[in-house]
Scaffold this motif. Structure first.
Motif, PDB file in Angstrom:
ATOM      1  N   LEU A  23      -1.356  -5.149  -5.948  1.00 33.99           N
ATOM      2  CA  LEU A  23      -2.389  -5.273  -5.022  1.00 33.99           C
ATOM      3  C   LEU A  23      -3.077  -6.870  -5.124  1.00 33.99           C
ATOM      4  O   LEU A  23      -3.120  -7.518  -4.154  1.00 33.99           O
ATOM      5  CB  LEU A  23      -3.609  -4.467  -5.202  1.00 33.99           C
ATOM      6  CG  LEU A  23      -4.361  -3.837  -3.952  1.00 33.99           C
ATOM      7  CD1 LEU A  23      -3.134  -3.302  -3.029  1.00 33.99           C
ATOM      8  CD2 LEU A  23      -5.455  -2.770  -4.344  1.00 33.99           C
ATOM      9  N   VAL A  66      -0.047  -0.918 -10.433  1.00 32.15           N
ATOM     10  CA  VAL A  66      -0.709  -0.720  -8.842  1.00 32.15           C
ATOM     11  C   VAL A  66      -1.381  -2.123  -8.548  1.00 32.15           C
ATOM     12  O   VAL A  66      -1.473  -2.687  -7.728  1.00 32.15           O
ATOM     13  CB  VAL A  66      -1.429   0.431  -8.698  1.00 32.15           C
ATOM     14  CG1 VAL A  66      -2.485   0.556  -7.645  1.00 32.15           C
ATOM     15  CG2 VAL A  66      -0.631   1.520  -8.647  1.00 32.15           C
ATOM     16  N   ILE A  68       1.867   1.944  -3.414  1.00 28.37           N
ATOM     17  CA  ILE A  68       0.705   2.346  -4.075  1.00 28.37           C
ATOM     18  C   ILE A  68       0.611   3.816  -3.919  1.00 28.37           C
ATOM     19  O   ILE A  68       0.253   4.422  -4.957  1.00 28.37           O
ATOM     20  CB  ILE A  68      -0.378   1.356  -3.859  1.00 28.37           C
ATOM     21  CG1 ILE A  68      -0.406   0.123  -4.470  1.00 28.37           C
ATOM     22  CG2 ILE A  68      -1.484   2.134  -4.595  1.00 28.37           C
ATOM     23  CD1 ILE A  68      -1.343  -0.852  -4.299  1.00 28.37           C
ATOM     24  N   LEU A 125       0.642   6.557  -6.629  1.00 33.16           N
ATOM     25  CA  LEU A 125      -0.450   7.621  -6.882  1.00 33.16           C
ATOM     26  C   LEU A 125      -0.168   8.941  -6.638  1.00 33.16           C
ATOM     27  O   LEU A 125      -0.654   9.738  -7.704  1.00 33.16           O
ATOM     28  CB  LEU A 125      -1.465   7.216  -5.867  1.00 33.16           C
ATOM     29  CG  LEU A 125      -2.373   6.122  -6.010  1.00 33.16           C
ATOM     30  CD1 LEU A 125      -3.247   5.669  -5.168  1.00 33.16           C
ATOM     31  CD2 LEU A 125      -3.049   6.066  -7.551  1.00 33.16           C
ATOM     32  N   VAL A 167       0.860  -1.341  -0.001  1.00 35.79           N
ATOM     33  CA  VAL A 167       0.216   0.056  -0.115  1.00 35.79           C
ATOM     34  C   VAL A 167       0.854   1.264  -0.058  1.00 35.79           C
ATOM     35  O   VAL A 167       0.773   2.204  -0.725  1.00 35.79           O
ATOM     36  CB  VAL A 167      -0.972  -0.086   1.204  1.00 35.79           C
ATOM     37  CG1 VAL A 167      -1.698   1.432   1.186  1.00 35.79           C
ATOM     38  CG2 VAL A 167      -2.119  -1.188   1.026  1.00 35.79           C
TER      39      VAL A 167
END
Lengths: 118, 177, 408
Positions: free
Chosen positions: C343, C339, A96, A100, A93
């Protein structure tokens, strides 16, 4: 690891040397008859007009800069990707979030028309 | 003189000579090319230290991105079309050279006092460089996770700033082509 | 003999070492000589191989365009490349006026060298490779970036406006397409857990193109753009920039740029098959390296055929379309793909392979469909472009004036 780098260094030297040797051999084999018309700069067959170094667009620099930002981002992501199989979900995360934030930067560049060619 | 010493001296000589030429070259384009040679020399120094990841990243980021950006920037400046006839050292170059030598002496003294500077260069096995460990430390909250995220914010700041400077002013100048 | 078949490189190095040590060289000198001979054989082999590549390309392009390729010189024209080689060797090297000697002459050499040094880190078989480098993948990316420097040096050294302009356009394209390439390369690294090309090939019990086809597609497109092949060949657009950055080159220096071009095209086929198609893996490739080599050759030839097919059938992109395609489609798509793949893989750890791979395939398909919908929707929703902002004077019909008014 030093042996590996030694091999790469030798390979690089030889791959620089081979084309250079070929070009030198070709230069020895080929005729040499320079005259002013042949050596003149090529401009679709007419005489050159104006200075030879042209001013060029800012857009090239913007592309280079965006490439630099994404290159550095990728360099940060590669160790994370190598350790991916040993990481827990929160680490994924984190990365990520990293990506982002950079996507946000790309969206800003898109909105400000920095990605257009002209 | 072991071969490692000879190699190191050669690479260091190439790097230093390229750096001096980059500073004193007459034409900006030549200075940029000498800078590229200097950066490649630094990458080779990383390779002799067996830090493969850093050598490769040095070539990828510095030579592949930053050097190209510098070349683009040189082409953007109008002065690059002029060749300066005099050597571009500047008038106070002796003081600058003395300052550089002073900084070098300070750095050498500092490094010499460091106990780990005595280690001898041995050949490490292939898996001595553990990128996985670096990745885990980057992602670890007790490690460097916060600097990791902050660096992405820094990169976006760079992007935003450069775009603001490069793109916003174009209409005011009447469209430079 | 079995030893030679199982591990040819080690066998040959051992034999060479014993011979050289028997001649009285020190151990390090023997090692360096062994390296030099190996590098020399590999580099010369690669450059000689380019003649076959050029011949194959010309025949294939000819067939795509419904004509024979070269078929006069030797059976099926296989000696055509050698004839061209001889011709280009003896052409005159013309130096343009005002050229910068070192960049001008270094550029073709650096162009070929940047591609040749890629061959050191590619595994050709289970035991046939130059270096089992622990950062092999990034090394390949970094060395590919050196080729862009050669383009700038060529454009600058020629002292020609058009060459310089062409060089900068080419480099802008190359660096733009390097971004999705570098980002999609994260996916094989995530699946393997190592940057070494050998490890990536060994990890492909299931080929990575099956696990992540969209990443393979994005990688393939960006690599074709990196080489500068059609449909991305604005650097060679003869109608636009008169052959771009190599306009002032002649003779073998010009030939070297083309050697670099074709060799780079083949090298990306090698890369693609090593990264996504399983490299030298195949039935029986572990024990017999020659079989691995043959599998690898077949796979990369198929990919190279695909590259030539793209060249022969697709029209050239306009430069702003190309940049839009990269920055507005490929880069966000590759980032989103990384991404989602990260995940999904992390959420599915521990599940069997038969569950993970279909889920990833479905994910790839969904991302692709979403991107396609967005692109076509974007085009449909776009307003028709207005021609101008200012109100133009519209022509009105004015009756002709009588002569008396015109004179007065």
């Amino acid at each position: 690891m030093l042996r590996d780098w030694l091999y790469i260094g030798i390979f690089l030297l030889i791959s620089l040397f081979l084309p250079a040797a070929a070009i030198i051999m070709a230069a020895l084999l080929s005729p040499r008859k320079p005259n002013p018309q042949k050596n003149d700069t090529y401009e679709c067959g007419v005489e050159t007009v104006g200075e030879s170094r042209v001013q060029f667009k800012v857009q090239y620099y913007v592309y280079g800069l965006i490439f630099l930002v994404f290159d550095v981002e990728a360099v940060f992501l590669y160790p994370w990707a190598v350790a991916y199989n040993q990481l827990a979900l929160y680490a994924v995360v984190e990365a990520i979030i990293f990506i982002l934030i950079l996507l946000g930067g790309l969206a800003y560049a898109w909105r400000k028309k920095a990605l257009e060619w002209q | 003189m072991t071969p490692m010493q000879i190699t190191f001296i050669l690479i260091a000589a190439v790097t230093l000579v390229s750096a001096v030429m980059a500073v004193t070259a007459r034409r900006m384009m030549h200075a940029a090319l000498w800078l590229i040679a200097t950066l490649m020399g630094v990458a080779m120094l990383f390779a002799t230290l067996q830090a493969s990841f850093f050598a490769v990243v040095q070539v990828m980021v510095y030579v592949g991105a930053i050097a190209i950006l510098i070349l683009f920037a040189i082409m953007l400046t109008r002065r690059s079309t002029l060749e300066s006839d005099q050597a571009s050292l500047g008038s106070g170059w002796i003081i600058n050279a003395l300052a550089a030598v002073g900084v070098f002496a300070a750095l050498v003294t500092a490094v010499w006092a460091w106990p780990a500077a005595e280690t001898v260069l041995t050949e490490l096995p292939k898996d001595a460089e553990q990128l996985g460990l670096l990745g885990q430390i980057i992602a670890d909250p007790n490690g460097f996770a916060v600097p990791f995220e902050v660096s992405s914010v820094l990169l976006v700041a760079v992007l935003v700033g450069a775009i603001y400077l490069a793109v916003e002013r174009k209409p005011q100048r009447g469209g430079r082509q | 003999m079995i030893d030679f078949l199982r591990d040819p490189i080690a066998f040959l190095t051992q034999w060479l070492n014993t011979t050289l040590l028997g001649w009285g060289l020190s151990e390090q000198a023997a090692q360096i000589t062994g390296f030099a001979i190996g590098a020399f054989v590999a580099a010369t082999g690669a450059m000689m191989f380019v003649t076959i590549l050029i011949w194959a390309e010309r025949k294939l392009i000819g067939r795509i365009q419904d004509r024979y390729g070269p078929n006069r010189v030797g059976p099926f024209g296989i000696f055509q490349s050698i004839a061209d080689l001889v011709k280009i060797f003896i052409k005159e090297h013309i130096d343009p006026v005002g050229m910068d000697w070192l960049p001008f002459n270094l550029a073709p050499v650096l162009s070929v060298a940047a591609v040749l040094t890629m061959w050191v880190a590619i595994p050709f078989a289970a035991t046939v490779y130059g270096v089992d480098f622990n950062v092999g993948l990034l090394y390949l990316v970094a060395v590919g970036g050196l080729g862009e420097l050669a383009v700038i040096m060529a454009g600058w050294g020629s002292n020609n406006k058009y060459a310089l302009l062409g060089a900068f356009r080419a480099v802008a394209m190359f660096i733009s397409y390097e971004v999705p390439m570098v980002i999609t390369l994260l996916i094989p690294v995530m699946l393997t857990g190592s940057l070494s090309m050998n490890d990536i090939v060994r990890q492909q019990d299931v080929w990575f193109i099956v696990v992540s086809p969209l990443a393979a597609l994005i990688f393939f497109i960006s690599q074709v753009a990196e080489v500068g092949r059609s449909p991305f060949d604005l650097t060679e657009a003869e109608s636009e920039l008169v052959s771009g950055f190599n306009v002032e080159y002649s003779g073998l220096k010009f030939g070297m740029f083309y050697v670099a071009d074709f060799l780079h095209a083949f090298t990306i086929s090698l890369l693609f098959s090593a990264l996504f198609l399983g490299g030298w893996r195949g039935p029986g490739a572990e024990e017999i390296p020659i079989l691995g080599f043959i599998y690898f050759a077949i796979k990369s030839s198929l990919v190279y055929f695909l590259v030539i097919l793209m060249r022969g059938s697709l029209p050239r992109f306009r430069v702003d379309h190309m940049m839009d395609f990269n920055w507005k489609l490929l880069t966000p798509l590759s980032l989103v793909l990384v991404v989602l793949t990260a995940l999904a893989l992390k959420l599915m750890t521990g599940l069997s392979l038969w569950v993970q791979i279909p889920v990833l395939l479905v994910l790839n398909g969904l991302v692709f469909l979403m991107a396609q919908r967005m692109v076509t929707g974007f085009f449909r929703r776009r307003r028709p472009r207005e021609v101008g902002d200012r109100s133009r004077p519209v022509a009105h019909y004015t009756p002709p004036q009588s002569d008396s008014e015109a004179q007065g």
